[in-house]
Design a protein around this motif. Structure first.
Motif, PDB file in Angstrom:
ATOM      1  N   LYS A   1     -13.638 -31.895  -6.016  1.00  0.00           N
ATOM      2  CA  LYS A   1     -14.521 -32.877  -6.653  1.00  0.00           C
ATOM      3  C   LYS A   1     -14.202 -34.311  -6.226  1.00  0.00           C
ATOM      4  CE  LYS A   1     -15.385 -30.119 -10.828  1.00  0.00           C
ATOM      5  NZ  LYS A   1     -15.282 -30.082 -12.317  1.00  0.00           N
ATOM      6  N   GLU A   2     -12.932 -34.635  -6.116  1.00  0.00           N
ATOM      7  CA  GLU A   2     -12.545 -36.022  -5.887  1.00  0.00           C
ATOM      8  C   GLU A   2     -11.902 -36.258  -4.523  1.00  0.00           C
ATOM      9  OE1 GLU A   2     -10.019 -37.158  -9.090  1.00  0.00           O
ATOM     10  OE2 GLU A   2     -11.506 -36.701 -10.656  1.00  0.00           O
ATOM     11  N   GLY A   3     -11.684 -35.197  -3.755  1.00  0.00           N
ATOM     12  CA  GLY A   3     -11.018 -35.347  -2.471  1.00  0.00           C
ATOM     13  C   GLY A   3      -9.517 -35.154  -2.584  1.00  0.00           C
ATOM     14  N   VAL A   4      -8.877 -35.008  -1.449  1.00  0.00           N
ATOM     15  CA  VAL A   4      -7.441 -34.747  -1.391  1.00  0.00           C
ATOM     16  C   VAL A   4      -6.694 -36.061  -1.217  1.00  0.00           C
ATOM     17  CG1 VAL A   4      -5.610 -33.591  -0.109  1.00  0.00           C
ATOM     18  CG2 VAL A   4      -7.833 -32.483  -0.392  1.00  0.00           C
ATOM     19  N   GLN A   5      -5.679 -36.256  -2.020  1.00  0.00           N
ATOM     20  CA  GLN A   5      -4.842 -37.440  -1.904  1.00  0.00           C
ATOM     21  C   GLN A   5      -3.459 -37.003  -1.448  1.00  0.00           C
ATOM     22  OE1 GLN A   5      -4.977 -40.018  -5.278  1.00  0.00           O
ATOM     23  NE2 GLN A   5      -3.680 -41.577  -4.344  1.00  0.00           N
ATOM     24  N   TRP A   6      -3.121 -37.325  -0.198  1.00  0.00           N
ATOM     25  CA  TRP A   6      -1.846 -36.925   0.380  1.00  0.00           C
ATOM     26  C   TRP A   6      -0.749 -37.917   0.020  1.00  0.00           C
ATOM     27  CZ3 TRP A   6      -0.948 -32.293   2.384  1.00  0.00           C
ATOM     28  CH2 TRP A   6      -2.017 -31.561   2.906  1.00  0.00           C
ATOM     29  N   GLU A   7       0.448 -37.388  -0.143  1.00  0.00           N
ATOM     30  CA  GLU A   7       1.621 -38.205  -0.458  1.00  0.00           C
ATOM     31  C   GLU A   7       2.738 -37.840   0.514  1.00  0.00           C
ATOM     32  OE1 GLU A   7       4.813 -38.793  -4.151  1.00  0.00           O
ATOM     33  OE2 GLU A   7       3.209 -37.283  -4.277  1.00  0.00           O
ATOM     34  N   LEU A   8       3.292 -38.841   1.196  1.00  0.00           N
ATOM     35  CA  LEU A   8       4.414 -38.626   2.096  1.00  0.00           C
ATOM     36  C   LEU A   8       5.706 -38.593   1.283  1.00  0.00           C
ATOM     37  CD1 LEU A   8       5.543 -38.402   4.993  1.00  0.00           C
ATOM     38  CD2 LEU A   8       5.634 -40.909   5.040  1.00  0.00           C
ATOM     39  N   LEU A   9       6.442 -37.489   1.394  1.00  0.00           N
ATOM     40  CA  LEU A   9       7.664 -37.306   0.629  1.00  0.00           C
ATOM     41  C   LEU A   9       8.884 -37.617   1.492  1.00  0.00           C
ATOM     42  CD1 LEU A   9       6.794 -33.908  -1.121  1.00  0.00           C
ATOM     43  CD2 LEU A   9       6.418 -36.226  -1.988  1.00  0.00           C
ATOM     44  N   LEU A  10       9.845 -38.301   0.921  1.00  0.00           N
ATOM     45  CA  LEU A  10      11.097 -38.606   1.606  1.00  0.00           C
ATOM     46  C   LEU A  10      12.172 -37.676   1.055  1.00  0.00           C
ATOM     47  CD1 LEU A  10      10.946 -42.511   1.660  1.00  0.00           C
ATOM     48  CD2 LEU A  10      10.244 -40.890   3.430  1.00  0.00           C
ATOM     49  N   ALA A  11      12.536 -36.680   1.837  1.00  0.00           N
ATOM     50  CA  ALA A  11      13.493 -35.678   1.379  1.00  0.00           C
ATOM     51  C   ALA A  11      14.921 -36.172   1.547  1.00  0.00           C
ATOM     52  CB  ALA A  11      13.290 -34.377   2.150  1.00  0.00           C
TER      53      ALA A  11
ATOM     54  N   ARG B   1      -2.067 -32.671  -4.224  1.00  0.00           N
ATOM     55  CA  ARG B   1      -2.434 -31.920  -5.425  1.00  0.00           C
ATOM     56  C   ARG B   1      -3.843 -31.352  -5.232  1.00  0.00           C
ATOM     57  NH1 ARG B   1       1.440 -32.646  -8.992  1.00  0.00           N
ATOM     58  NH2 ARG B   1       2.737 -34.523  -8.854  1.00  0.00           N
ATOM     59  N   MET B   2      -4.027 -30.085  -5.652  1.00  0.00           N
ATOM     60  CA  MET B   2      -5.261 -29.378  -5.362  1.00  0.00           C
ATOM     61  C   MET B   2      -6.169 -29.208  -6.575  1.00  0.00           C
ATOM     62  SD  MET B   2      -4.686 -28.940  -2.216  1.00  0.00           S
ATOM     63  CE  MET B   2      -6.131 -27.965  -1.837  1.00  0.00           C
ATOM     64  N   ASP B   3      -5.739 -29.642  -7.766  1.00  0.00           N
ATOM     65  CA  ASP B   3      -6.501 -29.328  -8.976  1.00  0.00           C
ATOM     66  C   ASP B   3      -7.886 -29.967  -8.983  1.00  0.00           C
ATOM     67  OD1 ASP B   3      -5.327 -31.795  -9.128  1.00  0.00           O
ATOM     68  OD2 ASP B   3      -4.587 -31.590 -11.181  1.00  0.00           O
ATOM     69  N   ARG B   4      -8.058 -31.134  -8.388  1.00  0.00           N
ATOM     70  CA  ARG B   4      -9.367 -31.800  -8.363  1.00  0.00           C
ATOM     71  C   ARG B   4      -9.796 -32.140  -6.929  1.00  0.00           C
ATOM     72  NH1 ARG B   4     -10.833 -33.087 -13.399  1.00  0.00           N
ATOM     73  NH2 ARG B   4     -12.505 -34.439 -12.647  1.00  0.00           N
ATOM     74  N   ALA B   5      -9.267 -31.393  -5.984  1.00  0.00           N
ATOM     75  CA  ALA B   5      -9.511 -31.715  -4.581  1.00  0.00           C
ATOM     76  C   ALA B   5     -10.972 -31.560  -4.187  1.00  0.00           C
ATOM     77  CB  ALA B   5      -8.632 -30.835  -3.683  1.00  0.00           C
TER      78      ALA B   5
ATOM     79  N   PRO C   1     -14.761 -27.274   2.963  1.00  0.00           N
ATOM     80  CA  PRO C   1     -13.958 -28.338   3.585  1.00  0.00           C
ATOM     81  C   PRO C   1     -13.543 -29.360   2.540  1.00  0.00           C
ATOM     82  CG  PRO C   1     -16.287 -28.619   4.111  1.00  0.00           C
ATOM     83  CD  PRO C   1     -16.176 -27.314   3.381  1.00  0.00           C
ATOM     84  N   LEU C   2     -12.313 -29.814   2.597  1.00  0.00           N
ATOM     85  CA  LEU C   2     -11.783 -30.763   1.628  1.00  0.00           C
ATOM     86  C   LEU C   2     -11.585 -32.114   2.302  1.00  0.00           C
ATOM     87  CD1 LEU C   2      -9.117 -28.496  -0.115  1.00  0.00           C
ATOM     88  CD2 LEU C   2     -11.478 -28.945  -0.830  1.00  0.00           C
ATOM     89  N   GLU C   3     -12.247 -33.111   1.792  1.00  0.00           N
ATOM     90  CA  GLU C   3     -12.161 -34.450   2.349  1.00  0.00           C
ATOM     91  C   GLU C   3     -10.958 -35.189   1.770  1.00  0.00           C
ATOM     92  OE1 GLU C   3     -14.080 -35.357   4.752  1.00  0.00           O
ATOM     93  OE2 GLU C   3     -15.343 -33.565   4.651  1.00  0.00           O
ATOM     94  N   VAL C   4     -10.460 -36.151   2.528  1.00  0.00           N
ATOM     95  CA  VAL C   4      -9.355 -36.981   2.063  1.00  0.00           C
ATOM     96  C   VAL C   4      -9.894 -38.057   1.143  1.00  0.00           C
ATOM     97  CG1 VAL C   4      -7.505 -38.551   2.766  1.00  0.00           C
ATOM     98  CG2 VAL C   4      -8.006 -36.514   4.129  1.00  0.00           C
TER      99      VAL C   4
ATOM    100  N   GLY D   1       0.257 -25.735  -7.921  1.00  0.00           N
ATOM    101  CA  GLY D   1      -0.983 -26.467  -7.775  1.00  0.00           C
ATOM    102  C   GLY D   1      -1.007 -27.493  -6.667  1.00  0.00           C
ATOM    103  N   CYS D   2      -0.006 -27.477  -5.781  1.00  0.00           N
ATOM    104  CA  CYS D   2       0.070 -28.436  -4.683  1.00  0.00           C
ATOM    105  C   CYS D   2       0.141 -27.702  -3.343  1.00  0.00           C
ATOM    106  CB  CYS D   2       1.296 -29.339  -4.823  1.00  0.00           C
ATOM    107  SG  CYS D   2       1.287 -30.399  -6.284  1.00  0.00           S
ATOM    108  N   THR D   3      -0.300 -28.387  -2.304  1.00  0.00           N
ATOM    109  CA  THR D   3      -0.158 -27.914  -0.933  1.00  0.00           C
ATOM    110  C   THR D   3       0.860 -28.799  -0.229  1.00  0.00           C
ATOM    111  OG1 THR D   3      -2.415 -27.042  -0.787  1.00  0.00           O
ATOM    112  CG2 THR D   3      -1.343 -27.627   1.282  1.00  0.00           C
TER     113      THR D   3
END
Length: 343
Positions: free
Chosen positions: A228-238, A222-226, A169-172, A194-196
């Motif tokens: 160990k450090e948790g997942v950091q989500w970014e909202l993208l404006l397309a 980004r999943m490279d350090r998810a 499980p990957l925490e935020v 390397g991103c989801t």
């Protein structure tokens, strides 16, 4: 609600593998456990589709039970199946799964294996999975139902090491106020560089509500350090004009070398027509009038490899034709659809 997975042999490019799904004939619901293969190079307008059945469950044959709303991913020589749901024909009995299966589709006569995966996510349906080239898959969201068929939507992210069949499980990253996609089902999910990425999906309008809202937000993590450090989500404006709020979209990579460029097709949006438009009073459970499902057949490109903001482009129908993906006037809908709803 079946799954489609690309073939795994470079020498047999153009193959697709289909597993499971359901069908409703107006009275009974039937779930399937069939695994089919089709060679798209052999598809011709004047011939039946060249489907080849590879597996169907039977008492003496070991394999996954019939199901729909599951997910499948391909890696190495295997296709993997996780989760999903099943109900009896009369819909009185219902089950959800959290089992993990795989089959070596590159070997003739191969049999399914049930993998004893550790730390598996809870049973669920409507989740989404994607696999990366290094043998790691990710899972996001979905919903689970209790004995009263009350649905709880989830917003959890899990990583799966496909070689060792180990879940994590990957925490935020941060606290509960940190930006994140939130609970949803039926979204688009893919991995690239390397991103989801997550696009859209559906979720309850408010806690405990049976009414769903459809979303059109785009997220990246980004999943490279998810782990160990948790997942950091970014909202993208397309940029550009995309499909808007829909569910049930399908998608694929533009090519194997450009997984961040996605072709997005179709989808459906449920719309409440005013009672006056339908010429009748609102149905029970439809406070805004008759409910109509609007299905779409347009094709879009979402380019997340621009080096800046992602860009939507409508490929078909061409923007020059003037045919836009928008809600038609209620008067333009067939009278039967206005009166009784449906799709």
């Amino acid at each position: 609600h079946f799954s489609l997975t690309p073939g795994l042999l470079d020498s047999r490019s153009g193959e697709m593998l289909m597993f499971g799904g359901e069908a409703y004939d107006g009275r009974e619901l039937t779930f399937y456990s069939d695994l089919y293969r089709i060679d798209l190079h052999q598809v011709h307008e004047d011939r039946a589709l060249p489907w080849e059945k590879l597996y169907s469950s039977a008492p003496q044959i070991f394999g996954p039970e019939a199901r729909s709303s599951h997910q499948s991913v391909a890696w190495g020589s295997f296709v993997y199946i996780f989760g999903g749901e099943w109900s009896s024909r009369d819909q009185r009995r219902y089950r959800q799964f959290n089992d993990l299966w795989r089959i070596k589709v590159t070997t003739p006569g191969a049999r399914w294996e049930c993998l004893e995966a550790t730390r598996a996510p809870p049973p669920r349906s409507g989740h989404r999975m994607a696999a990366g080239p290094a043998g790691q898959a990710v899972l996001y969201g979905g919903f689970c139902e209790d004995r009263r068929r009350r649905a709880t939507y989830m917003g959890d992210l899990h990583a799966l090491d496909l070689e060792s069949a180990t879940w994590c499980p990957l925490e935020v990253h941060g606290d509960r106020r940190s930006s994140r996609p939130g609970p949803r089902a039926g979204c688009l999910l893919w991995m690239s560089s390397g991103c989801t990425y997550i696009f859209g999906g559906v979720r309850p309008k408010r806690k405990g509500s049976e009414q769903l809202e459809t979303m059109e937000d785009l997220w990246r993590a980004r999943m490279d350090r998810a782990q160990k450090e948790g997942v950091q989500w970014e909202l993208l404006l397309a940029e550009g004009v995309g499909p808007g709020r829909r569910s049930g979209l399908c998608h694929c990579a533009l090519s194997s070398t450009h997984p961040g460029r996605r072709l997005v097709f179709g989808g459906v949006l449920d719309v409440q027509l005013p009672a006056s438009a339908a010429g009748t009073s609102a149905r029970k459970g439809s406070p805004g009038g008759t409910e109509v499902a609007l299905f779409h057949s347009d094709l879009f490109l979402l380019d997340c490899e621009t080096g800046r903001a992602p860009v939507w482009t409508r490929l078909w129908p061409s923007p020059l034709t003037g045919r836009a993906a928008r809600m038609p006037s209620p008067s333009a809908l067939p009278a039967e659809l206005q009166l009784h709803g449906g799709g």
